[in-house]
Design an enzyme around this catalytic site. Structure first.
Site, PDB file in Angstrom:
ATOM      1  N   ARG A 185     -20.854  30.400 -20.551  1.00 37.69           N
ATOM      2  CA  ARG A 185     -21.188  31.414 -21.543  1.00 37.69           C
ATOM      3  C   ARG A 185     -21.942  32.547 -20.840  1.00 37.69           C
ATOM      4  O   ARG A 185     -22.789  32.291 -19.976  1.00 37.69           O
ATOM      5  CB  ARG A 185     -22.006  30.811 -22.673  1.00 37.69           C
ATOM      6  N   HIS A 208     -17.681  11.626 -18.085  1.00 38.37           N
ATOM      7  CA  HIS A 208     -18.300  10.505 -18.817  1.00 38.37           C
ATOM      8  C   HIS A 208     -17.469  10.348 -20.089  1.00 38.37           C
ATOM      9  O   HIS A 208     -17.091  11.344 -20.713  1.00 38.37           O
ATOM     10  CB  HIS A 208     -19.755  10.853 -19.118  1.00 38.37           C
ATOM     11  N   GLU A 247     -27.886   2.784 -17.236  1.00 39.74           N
ATOM     12  CA  GLU A 247     -29.021   3.712 -17.272  1.00 39.74           C
ATOM     13  C   GLU A 247     -30.120   3.234 -18.221  1.00 39.74           C
ATOM     14  O   GLU A 247     -31.295   3.474 -17.982  1.00 39.74           O
ATOM     15  CB  GLU A 247     -28.565   5.151 -17.580  1.00 39.74           C
TER      16      GLU A 247
HETATM   17  N1  NAP Z   1     -25.951  14.487 -14.211  1.00 42.70           N
HETATM   18  C1  NAP Z   1     -25.345  13.481 -13.626  1.00 42.70           C
HETATM   19  O1  NAP Z   1     -25.780  13.016 -12.600  1.00 42.70           O
HETATM   20  C2  NAP Z   1     -24.070  12.905 -14.165  1.00 42.70           C
HETATM   21  C3  NAP Z   1     -23.476  11.816 -13.486  1.00 42.70           C
HETATM   22  C4  NAP Z   1     -22.212  11.368 -13.910  1.00 42.70           C
HETATM   23  C5  NAP Z   1     -21.610  11.970 -15.011  1.00 42.70           C
HETATM   24  N2  NAP Z   1     -22.261  12.979 -15.670  1.00 42.70           N
HETATM   25  C6  NAP Z   1     -21.573  13.602 -16.804  1.00 42.70           C
HETATM   26  O2  NAP Z   1     -21.199  14.915 -16.414  1.00 42.70           O
HETATM   27  C7  NAP Z   1     -21.174  15.764 -17.574  1.00 42.70           C
HETATM   28  C8  NAP Z   1     -22.050  16.973 -17.293  1.00 42.70           C
HETATM   29  O3  NAP Z   1     -23.388  16.519 -17.151  1.00 42.70           O
HETATM   30  P1  NAP Z   1     -24.448  17.325 -16.272  1.00 42.70           P
HETATM   31  O4  NAP Z   1     -25.658  16.463 -16.205  1.00 42.70           O
HETATM   32  O5  NAP Z   1     -23.797  17.837 -15.036  1.00 42.70           O
HETATM   33  O6  NAP Z   1     -24.709  18.555 -17.277  1.00 42.70           O
HETATM   34  P2  NAP Z   1     -25.792  19.696 -17.127  1.00 42.70           P
HETATM   35  O7  NAP Z   1     -26.254  19.830 -15.715  1.00 42.70           O
HETATM   36  O8  NAP Z   1     -26.854  19.507 -18.148  1.00 42.70           O
HETATM   37  O9  NAP Z   1     -24.902  20.977 -17.547  1.00 42.70           O
HETATM   38  C9  NAP Z   1     -25.456  22.233 -17.533  1.00 42.70           C
HETATM   39  C10 NAP Z   1     -24.335  23.253 -17.566  1.00 42.70           C
HETATM   40  O10 NAP Z   1     -23.694  23.206 -18.844  1.00 42.70           O
HETATM   41  C11 NAP Z   1     -23.725  24.507 -19.412  1.00 42.70           C
HETATM   42  N3  NAP Z   1     -23.877  24.390 -20.856  1.00 42.70           N
HETATM   43  C12 NAP Z   1     -24.874  23.740 -21.515  1.00 42.70           C
HETATM   44  N4  NAP Z   1     -24.687  23.813 -22.831  1.00 42.70           N
HETATM   45  C13 NAP Z   1     -23.545  24.535 -23.019  1.00 42.70           C
HETATM   46  C14 NAP Z   1     -22.832  24.970 -24.150  1.00 42.70           C
HETATM   47  N5  NAP Z   1     -23.256  24.660 -25.374  1.00 42.70           N
HETATM   48  N6  NAP Z   1     -21.717  25.704 -23.956  1.00 42.70           N
HETATM   49  C15 NAP Z   1     -21.303  26.026 -22.711  1.00 42.70           C
HETATM   50  N7  NAP Z   1     -21.932  25.634 -21.596  1.00 42.70           N
HETATM   51  C16 NAP Z   1     -23.040  24.912 -21.748  1.00 42.70           C
HETATM   52  C17 NAP Z   1     -24.906  25.193 -18.774  1.00 42.70           C
HETATM   53  O11 NAP Z   1     -24.662  26.571 -18.823  1.00 42.70           O
HETATM   54  P3  NAP Z   1     -25.800  27.670 -19.167  1.00 42.70           P
HETATM   55  O12 NAP Z   1     -26.194  28.256 -17.865  1.00 42.70           O
HETATM   56  O13 NAP Z   1     -25.115  28.620 -20.047  1.00 42.70           O
HETATM   57  O14 NAP Z   1     -26.923  26.933 -19.823  1.00 42.70           O
HETATM   58  C18 NAP Z   1     -24.851  24.646 -17.372  1.00 42.70           C
HETATM   59  O15 NAP Z   1     -23.934  25.368 -16.575  1.00 42.70           O
HETATM   60  C19 NAP Z   1     -21.668  14.899 -18.726  1.00 42.70           C
HETATM   61  O16 NAP Z   1     -20.526  14.392 -19.377  1.00 42.70           O
HETATM   62  C20 NAP Z   1     -22.428  13.780 -18.031  1.00 42.70           C
HETATM   63  O17 NAP Z   1     -22.493  12.579 -18.787  1.00 42.70           O
HETATM   64  C21 NAP Z   1     -23.447  13.466 -15.255  1.00 42.70           C
HETATM   65 MG    MG Z   2     -24.820   8.336 -17.668  1.00 41.02          MG
END
Ligand code: NAP
Ligand code: MG
Length: 356
Positions: free
Chosen positions: A46, A106, A193
């Site tokens: 966005r 996920h 987790e």
């Molecule tokens: N974190 C991990 O280590 C991990 C491990 C395995 C799997 N996962 C999975 O990977 C996926 C992503 O997780 P993550 O932890 O990487 O996420 P995250 O870091 O919290 O994602 C943040 C990103 O998402 C964007 N965003 C947030 N809300 C939004 C919205 N409403 N519309 C459009 N963009 C939006 C943000 O953009 P802005 O700059 O606009 O805020 C930012 O670029 C999830 O399904 C999670 O379960 C995560």
């Molecule tokens: Mg998890």
């Protein structure tokens, strides 16, 4: 990336444009690894959000999510789980090409019916078993974070090949991806987790620290014994399992482990673990978390605040200040949990290593 660590473009992605939606923990790592694997990547974000400038500065073509989806053959949904259903409904479903592939890291939203994907597309899962920063770091040094993959819908007949190519593109293919299902990935990821990695480990550390401090021992010594040294043990477990840990700890520690560990993790603990699992399996945890998020996270915020204000944190901050090698990643800002409103408008930044 050096030329020696560069890998060839995985075949199923050679002629596909990948839109990575989200540039946070997973999104930024996937986008960079895929690009270094020779895949054409655009980033969907966005406009004006906190990560847009970062993705641009790191050389990506950034478009609004709807536009990125229209241009893509594969859309990786890498925004927070709670933000995904609305993003899917409003930006992805109306714009995704017929026959394209929708990819999740996920299985939560598909498994719990929060996203019901269109039937004319492939739907796959590629879930690295580690935080995004590690997915990137391991890739750069020529290794990979093990990933699991699954196929929910195979419209093209190529869904598995695409998932495996994506695994390879982010480096997870270097560590033998394991095929799973959306159900198994979701339920085991949540259980891990909650019971062991995050919930289990932090509550064990805090309870151990409190036990020593309440018995009159110095909080600093209790911090070393119950928190700091955990890393040394986890590193041994990571490198070579329980065998490796036994090789390196003293005989006294081994005998104490074998005879006193079961005092702590006893039948009651196992019963509680089964309760955690049952609430995941029957959807109670998911329903509770979705309702909490929709209500603006009042309980989540309060519980998290209490964790952040626990006295072990003040002791830890003081001790870590004397360990300069911990500073670069050790003191990421402590963010309050995002709310439904804030993830739509201005979500919180997260520490690079936030996982699970
Ligand atoms: N974190 C991990 O280590 C991990 C491990 C395995 C799997 N996962 C999975 O990977 C996926 C992503 O997780 P993550 O932890 O990487 O996420 P995250 O870091 O919290 O994602 C943040 C990103 O998402 C964007 N965003 C947030 N809300 C939004 C919205 N409403 N519309 C459009 N963009 C939006 C943000 O953009 P802005 O700059 O606009 O805020 C930012 O670029 C999830 O399904 C999670 O379960 C995560
Ligand atoms: Mg998890």
């Amino acid at each position: 990336m050096t030329s020696t660590t560069r890998i060839t473009t995985p075949a199923a992605l050679e002629h596909r444009t990948v839109a990575v939606i989200g540039y946070g923990s997973q999104g930024s790592a996937h986008a960079k690894n895929l690009r270094d694997s020779g895949v054409r990547v655009i980033v969907g974000l966005r406009p004006g959000g906190p990560t847009e400038a970062k993705a641009k500065a790191e050389g990506f073509e950034v478009r609004e999510p709807a536009e990125a989806v229209r241009a893509a053959d594969l859309v990786a949904v890498l925004v927070p789980d709670m933000a995904q259903p609305q993003l899917y409904q409003q930006q992805i479903a109306p714009n995704l090409k017929a026959g394209a592939c929708l990819l999740f890291a996920h299985g939560f939203n598909v498994h719990y019916g929060q996203i019901n994907p269109r039937h004319d597309i492939d739907v796959v899962l590629v879930a690295p078993k580690g935080p995004g920063a590690l997915v990137r770091r391991e890739f750069e040094i020529g290794r990979g974070v093990p990933s699991v993959y699954a196929v929910h819908q195979d419209q093209s007949g190529e869904a598995e090949a695409i998932a495996l190519a994506y695994c390879a593109g982010i480096g997870g293919g270097r560590a033998q991806p394991i095929r799973t299902t959306f159900k198994e990935e979701t339920e085991t990821d949540l259980f891990g987790e909650q019971a062991v990695l995050c919930g289990g480990a932090t509550k064990l550390v805090m309870a151990g620290w409190e036990t020593l401090v309440e018995a009159g021992y110095q909080p600093e010594i209790a911090y070393y014994e119950c928190l700091h040294e955990l890393k040394l043990i986890v590193d041994l477990l990571y490198e070579g399992g329980i065998t490796q840990m036994h090789r390196f700890i003293s005989e006294t520690a081994q005998y104490g482990d074998l005879t006193r560990g079961p005092y702590v993790v006893d039948e009651h603990t196992r019963t509680q673990m089964k309760r955690v699992l049952a609430e995941i399996q029957d959807g109670r945890f998911a329903r509770e978390w979705i309702a909490e998020y929709r209500a603006g996270n009042p309980n989540y915020r309060a519980l998290k605040q209490a964790d952040l204000e626990h006295p072990i944190e003040a002791v830890g901050r003081k001790l870590r200040a004397a360990m300069p090698w911990l500073q670069p990643r050790g003191e990421a800002p402590a963010n309050p949990p995002a709310t439904a409103a804030s993830t739509t408008a201005s979500p919180q930044a997260k520490p690079a290593e936030a996982s699970a």
